[in-house]
Design an enzyme around this catalytic site. Structure first.
Site, PDB file in Angstrom:
ATOM      1  CG  ASN A 203      -7.470   1.107   0.291  1.00  0.00           C
ATOM      2  OD1 ASN A 203      -9.608   1.760  -0.501  1.00  0.00           O
ATOM      3  ND2 ASN A 203      -8.195   2.022   0.876  1.00  0.00           N
ATOM      4  CD  GLU A 206      -8.605   5.065   1.323  1.00  0.00           C
ATOM      5  OE1 GLU A 206      -8.561   5.281   2.444  1.00  0.00           O
ATOM      6  OE2 GLU A 206      -8.075   5.211   0.714  1.00  0.00           O
ATOM      7  CG  ASP A 274      -0.439   4.481   7.621  1.00  0.00           C
ATOM      8  OD1 ASP A 274      -1.615   4.829   7.002  1.00  0.00           O
ATOM      9  OD2 ASP A 274      -0.341   3.796   9.252  1.00  0.00           O
TER      10      ASP A 274
END
Length: 327
Positions: A203, A206, A274
């Site tokens: 993302n 990150e 996820d």
């Protein structure tokens, strides 16, 4: 070009290996009607408790929800939570053949206290210590035992110690020899340890954290340029960045696409990443073009944000949305 029906039927034929940090997502649901006389905190009257597969386990659940067959390779502790985690996997029909039990290790639990529709508190019981070398070697043997059955591999990294550079590179090398794509959901510790993976999916936070950048460093065209340079430097086939309310960016092969987010009633963003990586991995395994991979994953990530708590994608709901937005 595949139709939506062909794509979703294709999911049913896939076998997906998830490697990474398993944990339990525990929920205590209750109601608050008073403040504690002992401290200025709400008193939660418990209505029900629930335990679900979390971390890499939520990816496993999303893979199953899409209709594919999930395999899982991970380490759990020899504790009560480890036994519960294995029970949860078995209850969902997931094989325990890839599970390594490590003596003395703490199995991760993330417990959320929820009153009404509001999360009041999260309590984490876990370790981020690297697994023992013997466990890591046992994991590699588990991968070797099933890899010929597999269509795509997902590395689900929560920085809890299951994954390390040597193990990651050995698996990527094995996968490349077998022609199996590898898809990565990274965290900071191993950020630069996935060289040669097929698709790398951070993302925005990150990506900034991993590259040591600030938000202003990735404004406008700088984001596209930085992602492309990072992709080339790490030997990835593609990089897929989720941008929260700004949608997603996919740089795969020679194609770079930017897709805006869909307007949603957001209840909880937990577990959306996820879902995104599960859909992206399955779509990649079917050989879909970058735009379709990004669009499908973007739709799924938004849909699960409409539910409270960490929940897997509803395949029929995703299919319905795909029919409206994909073609």
């Amino acid at each position: 070009m595949k139709t939506v029906n062909e794509i979703f039927q294709g999911f049913d034929r896939l076998q997906v290996l998830v490697i990474g940090d398993l944990m339990i997502d525990a929920y205590t649901w209750g109601k608050v009607s008073r403040i504690s006389p002992e401290a200025p905190v709400p008193v939660v009257q418990v209505i029900k408790k629930e335990a679900r597969l979390g971390g890499a386990g939520n990816v496993v659940m999303n893979i199953a929800s899409l209709g594919a067959k999930p395999w899982v390779v991970s380490v759990v502790g020899d504790d009560e939570a480890g036994a519960q985690l294995k029970y949860l996997l078995e209850k969902e029909g997931i094989s325990l053949s890839g599970i390594v039990e490590e003596k003395g290790r703490i199995t991760s639990i993330k417990e959320r206290i929820i009153a009404g529709s509001q999360q009041l508190l999260r309590v984490d019981s876990e370790t981020d210590k690297s697994v023992q070398q013997t466990s890591s070697q046992a994991l590699l043997e588990k991968v070797k035992a099933c890899i010929k059955e597999i269509d795509v591999i997902i590395f689900e990294d929560y920085d809890k110690g299951v994954l390390n550079e040597q193990f990651i590179q050995e698996v990527i090398t094995l996968a490349r020899k077998q022609g199996i794509p590898t898809v990565v959901d990274p965290k900071k510790r191993n950020f630069f340890n996935y060289r040669g993976a097929t698709l790398f999916k951070p993302n925005l936070h990150e990506l900034l954290d991993g590259l040591g950048l600030f938000p202003e460093d990735l404004e406008g065209q700088k984001l596209l340029e930085t992602v492309h340079q990072f992709k080339e430097g790490q030997g990835f086939d593609g990089v897929f960045v989720t941008l929260s309310e700004r949608g997603v960016l996919m740089d795969l092969g020679q194609e770079q696409v930017r897709i805006p987010a869909h307007i949603r009633q957001i209840a909880d963003v937990s577990g959306a990443g996820d879902t995104v990586i599960s859909i992206a991995a399955c779509a990649l395994a079917l050989g879909l073009p970058a735009r379709h991979i990004a669009s499908l994953a973007n739709l799924g990530g938004g849909l699960v944000c409409e539910s409270l708590g960490v929940v897997p994608i509803d395949k029929e709901l995703l299919k319905k949305e795909a029919e409206s937005h994909l073609m």
